[in-house]
Design a protein around this motif. Structure first.
Motif, short mmCIF file in Angstrom:
data_model
loop_
_atom_site.label_atom_id
_atom_site.label_comp_id
_atom_site.label_asym_id
_atom_site.label_seq_id
_atom_site.Cartn_x
_atom_site.Cartn_y
_atom_site.Cartn_z
N ARG A 125 0.76 -1.22 -0.16
CA ARG A 125 0.08 0.01 0.16
C ARG A 125 0.63 1.19 -0.41
O ARG A 125 0.50 2.87 -0.50
CB ARG A 125 -0.91 -0.11 1.60
N GLY A 126 1.34 1.01 0.60
CA GLY A 126 2.76 2.33 1.01
C GLY A 126 3.70 2.66 -0.38
O GLY A 126 2.76 4.41 -0.65
N VAL A 127 4.07 1.58 -1.84
CA VAL A 127 4.03 2.32 -2.74
C VAL A 127 2.57 2.81 -3.45
O VAL A 127 3.08 3.59 -4.75
CB VAL A 127 5.55 0.90 -3.56
N THR A 128 2.40 1.99 -3.67
CA THR A 128 0.91 1.88 -4.81
C THR A 128 0.50 3.29 -4.17
O THR A 128 0.39 4.06 -5.21
CB THR A 128 -0.58 1.18 -4.22
N GLU A 129 -0.12 3.86 -2.93
CA GLU A 129 -0.22 5.51 -2.76
C GLU A 129 0.61 6.53 -3.29
O GLU A 129 -0.18 7.37 -3.55
CB GLU A 129 -0.64 5.63 -0.95
N GLU A 130 2.15 6.11 -2.93
CA GLU A 130 2.40 6.75 -3.53
C GLU A 130 2.57 7.38 -4.06
O GLU A 130 3.02 8.63 -4.84
CB GLU A 130 3.85 6.55 -2.77
N LEU A 131 2.35 6.10 -5.66
CA LEU A 131 2.40 6.34 -7.09
C LEU A 131 1.09 6.77 -7.39
O LEU A 131 0.23 6.44 -8.70
CB LEU A 131 3.01 5.07 -7.91
N GLY A 132 0.18 6.84 -6.47
CA GLY A 132 -1.03 7.45 -6.63
C GLY A 132 -2.06 6.05 -6.93
O GLY A 132 -3.18 5.95 -8.01
N TRP A 133 -2.12 5.45 -6.95
CA TRP A 133 -2.50 4.29 -6.88
C TRP A 133 -3.68 3.69 -5.88
O TRP A 133 -3.10 3.81 -4.91
CB TRP A 133 -1.70 2.85 -7.07
N ARG A 134 -4.90 3.48 -6.16
CA ARG A 134 -5.63 2.86 -5.20
C ARG A 134 -6.28 1.59 -5.07
O ARG A 134 -6.18 1.00 -6.37
CB ARG A 134 -7.14 3.70 -5.53
N GLU A 135 -6.41 0.89 -4.05
CA GLU A 135 -6.45 -0.48 -4.11
C GLU A 135 -7.95 -0.34 -4.18
O GLU A 135 -8.83 0.38 -3.58
CB GLU A 135 -6.72 -0.87 -2.67
N GLN A 136 -8.91 -1.29 -4.92
CA GLN A 136 -9.65 -2.26 -4.42
C GLN A 136 -10.54 -3.24 -4.00
O GLN A 136 -9.07 -3.89 -4.17
CB GLN A 136 -10.79 -1.99 -5.77
N LYS A 137 -11.30 -3.62 -3.33
CA LYS A 137 -11.32 -4.95 -3.08
C LYS A 137 -11.18 -6.14 -3.83
O LYS A 137 -12.68 -5.78 -4.67
CB LYS A 137 -12.69 -4.64 -1.68
N PRO A 138 -11.19 -7.07 -3.54
CA PRO A 138 -11.41 -8.34 -4.27
C PRO A 138 -12.71 -8.59 -4.78
O PRO A 138 -13.72 -8.39 -3.59
CB PRO A 138 -10.42 -9.58 -3.76
N ALA A 139 -13.34 -8.96 -5.38
CA ALA A 139 -15.22 -9.49 -5.81
C ALA A 139 -15.20 -10.41 -3.93
O ALA A 139 -16.32 -10.48 -3.75
CB ALA A 139 -15.15 -10.52 -6.82
N ALA A 140 -14.72 -10.94 -3.70
CA ALA A 140 -14.85 -12.36 -2.60
C ALA A 140 -15.47 -11.71 -1.82
O ALA A 140 -16.16 -11.70 -1.14
CB ALA A 140 -13.96 -13.59 -2.16
N GLN A 141 -14.38 -10.48 -1.19
CA GLN A 141 -13.94 -9.76 -0.06
C GLN A 141 -15.87 -8.73 0.10
O GLN A 141 -16.37 -8.97 0.50
CB GLN A 141 -13.62 -8.99 0.25
N LYS A 142 -15.93 -8.15 -1.29
CA LYS A 142 -17.27 -7.86 -1.95
C LYS A 142 -18.49 -8.57 -1.52
O LYS A 142 -19.40 -7.33 -0.76
CB LYS A 142 -17.53 -7.06 -2.51
N ALA A 143 -18.54 -9.54 -1.98
CA ALA A 143 -19.63 -10.24 -2.02
C ALA A 143 -20.26 -11.33 0.03
O ALA A 143 -20.79 -10.89 0.09
CB ALA A 143 -19.35 -11.45 -2.62
N ALA A 144 -19.22 -10.91 -0.03
CA ALA A 144 -18.61 -10.95 1.39
C ALA A 144 -19.67 -10.05 2.52
O ALA A 144 -20.08 -10.66 3.58
CB ALA A 144 -17.30 -11.71 2.07
#
Length: 159
Positions: free
Chosen positions: A116-135
């Protein structure tokens, strides 16, 4: 602002994560859709391999992070038990050698923070996986059904 786009942004993210894991217990592995970080987790009487699977969506500058945990435990009489867990893993382990000379600790959150540190530093956002959304949806529906049942019981049984 001159931001990399598409495949170039994904390559830059991959390179940054690979550099961030150099000299750490994490092994970086390039995949067609993103990358995996793999780490061996010491366990008394067995072993665990924790894989942080990251799938990149360069057009949206988003990614999904899924934990895949393979555990091999030795039981009595030479039996072994193998399990695979997929989803979001949150756990910590500590172990020490019998003579106390070696100590090992592991937290699944450390790998999440690194990614998350690297992705946020480069302006990327994290999405929840489909299984987590379904849960989450299943949990919300179950909660609503339970609430409805309690209200119906209260109405029926009210004196």
């Amino acid at each position: 602002m001159n931001e990399p786009s598409g495949a170039h942004a994904a390559d830059e993210l991959r390179a940054r994560v690979a550099a961030a894991t150099a000299g750490t217990p994490y092994r970086y592995r390039w995949t067609e859709r993103g990358f995996d970080l793999v780490v061996d987790v010491p366990l008394p009487g067995g072993r665990r391999v924790h894989t942080y699977r990251v799938v990149l969506h360069p057009a949206e500058r988003t990614c999904t992070l899924t934990d895949v945990v393979h555990t091999h435990e030795r039981g009595p009489f030479g039996t072994t038990r193998k399990t695979v867990e997929t989803g979001r893993a949150r756990y910590r382990t500590w172990s020490r050698s019998l003579d106390g000379s070696e100590r090992h600790s592991f937290s699944a959150a450390d790998g999440h923070r690194l990614i998350r540190g690297v992705t946020e530093e480069l302006g990327w956002r994290e999405q929840k996986p489909a299984a987590q959304k379904a849960a989450l949806v299943a949990g919300a529906v179950g909660g609503l059904v339970a609430l409805g049942t309690l209200i119906a019981l209260a109405v029926v049984l009210w004196p």
